[in-house]
Write an enzyme that holds these catalytic residues in place. Structure first.
Site, PDB file in Angstrom:
ATOM      1  N   GLY A 141     -85.589 -29.611  98.195  1.00 36.12           N
ATOM      2  CA  GLY A 141     -85.660 -28.433  99.072  1.00 36.12           C
ATOM      3  C   GLY A 141     -86.654 -27.404  98.552  1.00 36.12           C
ATOM      4  O   GLY A 141     -87.410 -26.801  99.325  1.00 36.12           O
ATOM      5  N   GLU A 158     -74.787 -31.646  90.299  1.00 34.23           N
ATOM      6  CA  GLU A 158     -74.318 -32.527  91.371  1.00 34.23           C
ATOM      7  C   GLU A 158     -74.445 -33.979  90.911  1.00 34.23           C
ATOM      8  O   GLU A 158     -75.549 -34.460  90.664  1.00 34.23           O
ATOM      9  CB  GLU A 158     -75.161 -32.279  92.621  1.00 34.23           C
ATOM     10  CG  GLU A 158     -74.546 -32.872  93.845  1.00 34.23           C
ATOM     11  CD  GLU A 158     -75.388 -32.651  95.090  1.00 34.23           C
ATOM     12  OE1 GLU A 158     -76.628 -32.647  94.995  1.00 34.23           O
ATOM     13  OE2 GLU A 158     -74.781 -32.496  96.166  1.00 34.23           O
ATOM     14  N   GLY A 173     -81.114 -32.713 101.892  1.00 39.58           N
ATOM     15  CA  GLY A 173     -81.286 -33.524 100.691  1.00 39.58           C
ATOM     16  C   GLY A 173     -81.012 -32.694  99.458  1.00 39.58           C
ATOM     17  O   GLY A 173     -80.303 -31.681  99.510  1.00 39.58           O
ATOM     18  N   LYS A 211     -87.695 -38.357 109.729  1.00 40.40           N
ATOM     19  CA  LYS A 211     -87.975 -39.204 108.574  1.00 40.40           C
ATOM     20  C   LYS A 211     -86.671 -39.545 107.854  1.00 40.40           C
ATOM     21  O   LYS A 211     -86.107 -38.719 107.151  1.00 40.40           O
ATOM     22  CB  LYS A 211     -88.937 -38.514 107.586  1.00 40.40           C
ATOM     23  CG  LYS A 211     -89.629 -39.581 106.763  1.00 40.40           C
ATOM     24  CD  LYS A 211     -89.847 -39.310 105.305  1.00 40.40           C
ATOM     25  CE  LYS A 211     -88.811 -39.373 104.280  1.00 40.40           C
ATOM     26  NZ  LYS A 211     -88.249 -40.665 103.922  1.00 40.40           N
ATOM     27  N   THR A 219     -81.311 -30.193  96.263  1.00 42.99           N
ATOM     28  CA  THR A 219     -81.819 -28.828  96.135  1.00 42.99           C
ATOM     29  C   THR A 219     -83.237 -28.837  95.552  1.00 42.99           C
ATOM     30  O   THR A 219     -84.105 -28.078  95.991  1.00 42.99           O
ATOM     31  CB  THR A 219     -80.847 -27.994  95.281  1.00 42.99           C
ATOM     32  OG1 THR A 219     -79.633 -27.862  96.045  1.00 42.99           O
ATOM     33  CG2 THR A 219     -81.382 -26.615  94.979  1.00 42.99           C
ATOM     34  N   GLU A 220     -83.501 -29.726  94.600  1.00 44.89           N
ATOM     35  CA  GLU A 220     -84.829 -29.771  93.994  1.00 44.89           C
ATOM     36  C   GLU A 220     -85.890 -30.159  95.037  1.00 44.89           C
ATOM     37  O   GLU A 220     -86.979 -29.567  95.083  1.00 44.89           O
ATOM     38  CB  GLU A 220     -84.849 -30.753  92.809  1.00 44.89           C
ATOM     39  CG  GLU A 220     -86.165 -30.831  92.054  1.00 44.89           C
ATOM     40  CD  GLU A 220     -86.780 -29.461  91.719  1.00 44.89           C
ATOM     41  OE1 GLU A 220     -86.028 -28.536  91.357  1.00 44.89           O
ATOM     42  OE2 GLU A 220     -88.016 -29.302  91.843  1.00 44.89           O
ATOM     43  N   GLU A 277     -80.545 -27.908 104.221  1.00 41.80           N
ATOM     44  CA  GLU A 277     -79.150 -28.218 103.881  1.00 41.80           C
ATOM     45  C   GLU A 277     -79.194 -28.979 102.566  1.00 41.80           C
ATOM     46  O   GLU A 277     -79.666 -30.113 102.526  1.00 41.80           O
ATOM     47  CB  GLU A 277     -78.515 -29.111 104.966  1.00 41.80           C
ATOM     48  CG  GLU A 277     -78.410 -28.485 106.322  1.00 41.80           C
ATOM     49  CD  GLU A 277     -77.372 -27.389 106.403  1.00 41.80           C
ATOM     50  OE1 GLU A 277     -76.615 -27.187 105.433  1.00 41.80           O
ATOM     51  OE2 GLU A 277     -77.334 -26.700 107.434  1.00 41.80           O
ATOM     52  N   CYS A 286     -72.363 -34.151 100.376  1.00 46.02           N
ATOM     53  CA  CYS A 286     -72.805 -32.855  99.850  1.00 46.02           C
ATOM     54  C   CYS A 286     -71.631 -31.902  99.730  1.00 46.02           C
ATOM     55  O   CYS A 286     -71.614 -31.018  98.891  1.00 46.02           O
ATOM     56  CB  CYS A 286     -73.882 -32.270 100.747  1.00 46.02           C
ATOM     57  SG  CYS A 286     -73.382 -32.239 102.457  1.00 46.02           S
TER      58      CYS A 286
HETATM   59  P1  NAD Z   1     -83.506 -36.439  98.443  1.00 49.05           P
HETATM   60  O1  NAD Z   1     -83.798 -34.991  98.360  1.00 49.05           O
HETATM   61  O2  NAD Z   1     -83.956 -37.329  97.352  1.00 49.05           O
HETATM   62  O3  NAD Z   1     -84.133 -37.074  99.762  1.00 49.05           O
HETATM   63  C1  NAD Z   1     -83.857 -36.550 101.044  1.00 49.05           C
HETATM   64  C2  NAD Z   1     -85.005 -36.913 101.977  1.00 49.05           C
HETATM   65  O4  NAD Z   1     -86.192 -36.247 101.527  1.00 49.05           O
HETATM   66  C3  NAD Z   1     -85.353 -38.394 102.011  1.00 49.05           C
HETATM   67  O5  NAD Z   1     -85.722 -38.751 103.325  1.00 49.05           O
HETATM   68  C4  NAD Z   1     -86.537 -38.481 101.064  1.00 49.05           C
HETATM   69  O6  NAD Z   1     -87.380 -39.591 101.341  1.00 49.05           O
HETATM   70  C5  NAD Z   1     -87.241 -37.168 101.350  1.00 49.05           C
HETATM   71  N1  NAD Z   1     -88.088 -36.669 100.253  1.00 49.05           N
HETATM   72  C6  NAD Z   1     -88.029 -36.962  98.945  1.00 49.05           C
HETATM   73  N2  NAD Z   1     -88.991 -36.296  98.267  1.00 49.05           N
HETATM   74  C7  NAD Z   1     -89.665 -35.558  99.171  1.00 49.05           C
HETATM   75  C8  NAD Z   1     -90.749 -34.633  99.094  1.00 49.05           C
HETATM   76  N3  NAD Z   1     -91.363 -34.358  97.947  1.00 49.05           N
HETATM   77  N4  NAD Z   1     -91.172 -34.038 100.219  1.00 49.05           N
HETATM   78  C9  NAD Z   1     -90.560 -34.286 101.403  1.00 49.05           C
HETATM   79  N5  NAD Z   1     -89.538 -35.158 101.543  1.00 49.05           N
HETATM   80  C10 NAD Z   1     -89.088 -35.780 100.438  1.00 49.05           C
HETATM   81  O7  NAD Z   1     -81.919 -36.537  98.696  1.00 49.05           O
HETATM   82  P2  NAD Z   1     -81.043 -37.858  98.768  1.00 49.05           P
HETATM   83  O8  NAD Z   1     -80.905 -38.365  97.383  1.00 49.05           O
HETATM   84  O9  NAD Z   1     -81.570 -38.760  99.840  1.00 49.05           O
HETATM   85  O10 NAD Z   1     -79.655 -37.291  99.306  1.00 49.05           O
HETATM   86  C11 NAD Z   1     -78.678 -36.751  98.495  1.00 49.05           C
HETATM   87  C12 NAD Z   1     -78.757 -35.243  98.466  1.00 49.05           C
HETATM   88  O11 NAD Z   1     -78.639 -34.737  99.799  1.00 49.05           O
HETATM   89  C13 NAD Z   1     -77.653 -34.578  97.692  1.00 49.05           C
HETATM   90  O12 NAD Z   1     -78.193 -33.557  96.899  1.00 49.05           O
HETATM   91  C14 NAD Z   1     -76.742 -34.002  98.776  1.00 49.05           C
HETATM   92  O13 NAD Z   1     -75.959 -32.915  98.349  1.00 49.05           O
HETATM   93  C15 NAD Z   1     -77.721 -33.641  99.808  1.00 49.05           C
HETATM   94  N6  NAD Z   1     -77.085 -33.531 101.127  1.00 49.05           N
HETATM   95  C16 NAD Z   1     -76.897 -32.282 101.650  1.00 49.05           C
HETATM   96  C17 NAD Z   1     -76.262 -32.150 102.876  1.00 49.05           C
HETATM   97  C18 NAD Z   1     -76.043 -30.792 103.484  1.00 49.05           C
HETATM   98  O14 NAD Z   1     -75.882 -30.739 104.693  1.00 49.05           O
HETATM   99  N7  NAD Z   1     -76.033 -29.720 102.738  1.00 49.05           N
HETATM  100  C19 NAD Z   1     -75.836 -33.279 103.575  1.00 49.05           C
HETATM  101  C20 NAD Z   1     -76.049 -34.536 103.010  1.00 49.05           C
HETATM  102  C21 NAD Z   1     -76.688 -34.642 101.768  1.00 49.05           C
END
Ligand code: NAD
Length: 501
Positions: A238, A390, A233, A180, A235-236, A255, A289
């Site tokens: 996650g 962040e 994505g 996804k 942390t929240e 991650e 990230c």
């Molecule tokens: P996000 O958490 O908003 O979204 C990530 C993914 O999760 C998207 O595909 C989104 O559609 C999906 N999503 C959103 N809400 C969901 C839910 N309730 N249930 C299941 N899936 C859901 O993150 P973002 O804004 O797309 O990305 C930025 C974040 O990603 C930053 O916090 C960054 O640090 C983190 N990130 C971490 C790494 C790592 O490897 N540690 C790498 C890249 C980005």
């Protein structure tokens, strides 16, 4: 396929077929450079989640992929890498159009994605078990077997590379997948799904579903037909994934976010540290990230370092990410732009000293997109919001320090633990600090690096598990123990058991 407005349409990938959403719904994905549509995307809903899970389930339970020899899987995965390299320029361009990262970085991401597929293609036969000595006439061994159907949910900052990091180890170990992508950046993930098919990976093994995270991401995390969820994505989000997957006790790897320190000691090569520190925060417009968002400068070199650092940061070429000469493109969306600017306002309100940027560029052309100037705050205190949360944009906090003890304490005093950089020529100090900083990835005299051979992941609230490297194979395999009775004597319930009591 062109729509009536000339925007290219992209369908879902389910069971090897490009299909519209069951509801017929679509959404437009925008260019962060102009905020104009760059693609019309089929918008998956719950019915599509069920179709994709059924396809992945069938491909796992009855399809050839999990049973295929490692050599056969390897051949197909190397082919994906070859196809990525053959179409590098086209894919890099699509990535830049859709997520706004500069074209040089997009080319690097396509190449890194191909390298990731090659790396895991070489590891298809490497998930081996062990033989375990027993205290009696038993032979005991373990098997490593694929987990099953994996939901892989990824963000928008590295749309193709995050897909490759996820697919590589999952495919190498014989799993089937529902990927996804983030709604903002689905194009290259959909293309990668097509390349997997073209490379001979069977139908139903890789399914790709763009759509709203809160609806279909959540449905995947809860779905009883899914065995594992791998998420990258915020942390929240996650935290929500953990809650949603608890009902079916899924295997979960995460991650998440970071607030990574970048520490410069007086004995470092300062010019290298300046150049490396610019790279560590401003590449991908700070949307990494692992971005080194807190720059800790020893007080004795603070002024000298800052003079050079600010002069060079002020010359960063912000502009059209498709131009080779551009060094920094836009951030992903106008919403993200507003969010970043509200962090800037708050930092000034809390007393940080704004030394550069802090606003959108003046140019009329750039005003159409989501551009923000490289932004540097000095004299930040580690407990200010700007140093704790962040931002995910081109915003740096500079924090002076006095000695090793103080800087380790501050570096560790955040909820995150993803990465860190140390600039020093003192070998003992470098190793001491590398061990003391609670982060999954430490680089010494190097800004930030994540090759497929090295494990990647976070301490604390930056995640669970390690991606990349051989360790990622563990995320996608179950251990099965097998015991064989070697005893010639008939088994006697009331007599002596050969072993195990
Ligand atoms: P996000 O958490 O908003 O979204 C990530 C993914 O999760 C998207 O595909 C989104 O559609 C999906 N999503 C959103 N809400 C969901 C839910 N309730 N249930 C299941 N899936 C859901 O993150 P973002 O804004 O797309 O990305 C930025 C974040 O990603 C930053 O916090 C960054 O640090 C983190 N990130 C971490 C790494 C790592 O490897 N540690 C790498 C890249 C980005």
């Amino acid at each position: 396929m062109a729509t009536e407005t000339g925007i290219k349409s992209y369908q879902l990938l389910i069971n090897g077929q490009s299909v519209p959403a069951a509801s017929g719904a679509t959404f437009d994905t925008l260019s962060p450079t102009t905020n104009e549509p760059v693609g019309r995307i089929a918008k998956a809903g719950i019915e599509d989640v069920n179709r994709a899970v059924a396809a992945a389930r069938e491909a796992f339970d009855h399809g050839p992929w999990p049973k295929m020899t490692p050599a056969e899987r390897s051949k197909r995965m190397h082919k994906v890498a070859d196809l990525l390299r053959e179409r590098l320029e086209e894919i890099a361009r699509l990535e830049t159009l859709n997520c706004g990262k500069i074209i040089i970085e997009s080319r690097g991401d396509v190449n890194a994605s191909a390298n990731c597929f090659d790396y895991y293609a070489n590891l298809t036969g490497h998930s081996w078990g062990e033989t375990i000595p027993m205290n009696g006439p038993l032979f005991d061994y373990t098997l490593r077997q694929p987990v099953g159907v994996c939901a892989q949910i990824i963000p928008w900052n590295f749309p193709l590379l995050m897909a490759a990091w996820k697919l590589g180890p999952a495919l190498a170990t014989g799993n089937t997948i529902i990927l996804k992508p983030a709604s903002a950046t689905p194009i290259t993930a959909l293309l990668l799904g097509q390349l997997c098919l073209e490379a001979g990976i069977p139908e139903g093994v890789v399914n790709v579903l763009p759509g709203p995270g809160a609806e279909i991401g959540a449905a995947l995390a809860e779905h009883p037909g899914v065995d594992k969820v791998a998420f990258t994505g915020e942390t929240e989000t996650g935290r929500q994934i953990i809650r949603l997957s608890a009902g079916t006790i899924k295997k979960v790897s995460l991650e998440l976010g970071g607030k990574s320190p970048n520490i410069v000691f007086p004995d470092a090569d300062l010019e290298e540290a300046v150049n490396g520190s610019l790279f560590a925060i401003f590449t991908n417009a700070g949307q990494r990230c692992t971005a080194r968002t807190r720059l800790f400068l020893h007080e004795s070199i603070h002024d000298k370092f800052m003079a050079d650092f600010l002069a060079k940061a002020g010359k960063i070429r912000v502009g059209d990410p498709l131009e080779d000469a551009t060094q920094m493109g836009p951030v992903i969306s106008s919403r993200q732009c507003q969010r970043i600017l509200s962090f800037v306002e708050r930092a000034s309100g809390e007393g940080a000293d704004l030394r550069l940027g802090g606003k959108r560029p003046e140019s009329d052309v750039l005003k159409k997109g989501n551009f923000i100037e490289p932004t540097i705050f000095d004299q930040v205190k580690n407990d200010m919001t700007i140093a704790q949360e962040e931002v995910f944009g081109p915003v740096l906090s500079v924090i002076p320090f006095k000695d090793d003890g103080e800087v380790v304490e501050m570096a560790n005093n955040v909820i995150y633990g993803l990465a860190a950089t140390i600039w020093t020529n003192d070998l003992k100090r470098a190793h001491r600090l590398a061990a003391s900083i609670r982060a999954g990835n430490v680089s010494i005299n190097y800004p930030t690096v994540n090759p497929p051979e090295a494990p990647f992941g976070g301490f604390k609230q930056s995640g669970i598990g390690r991606e990349l490297s051989r360790h990622a194979l563990d995320l996608y395999t179950e251990i099965k123990n097998v015991v064989i009775n070697l005893n010639d004597q008939p088994f006697d319930w009331y007599g002596n058991w050969p072993v195990g009591r």
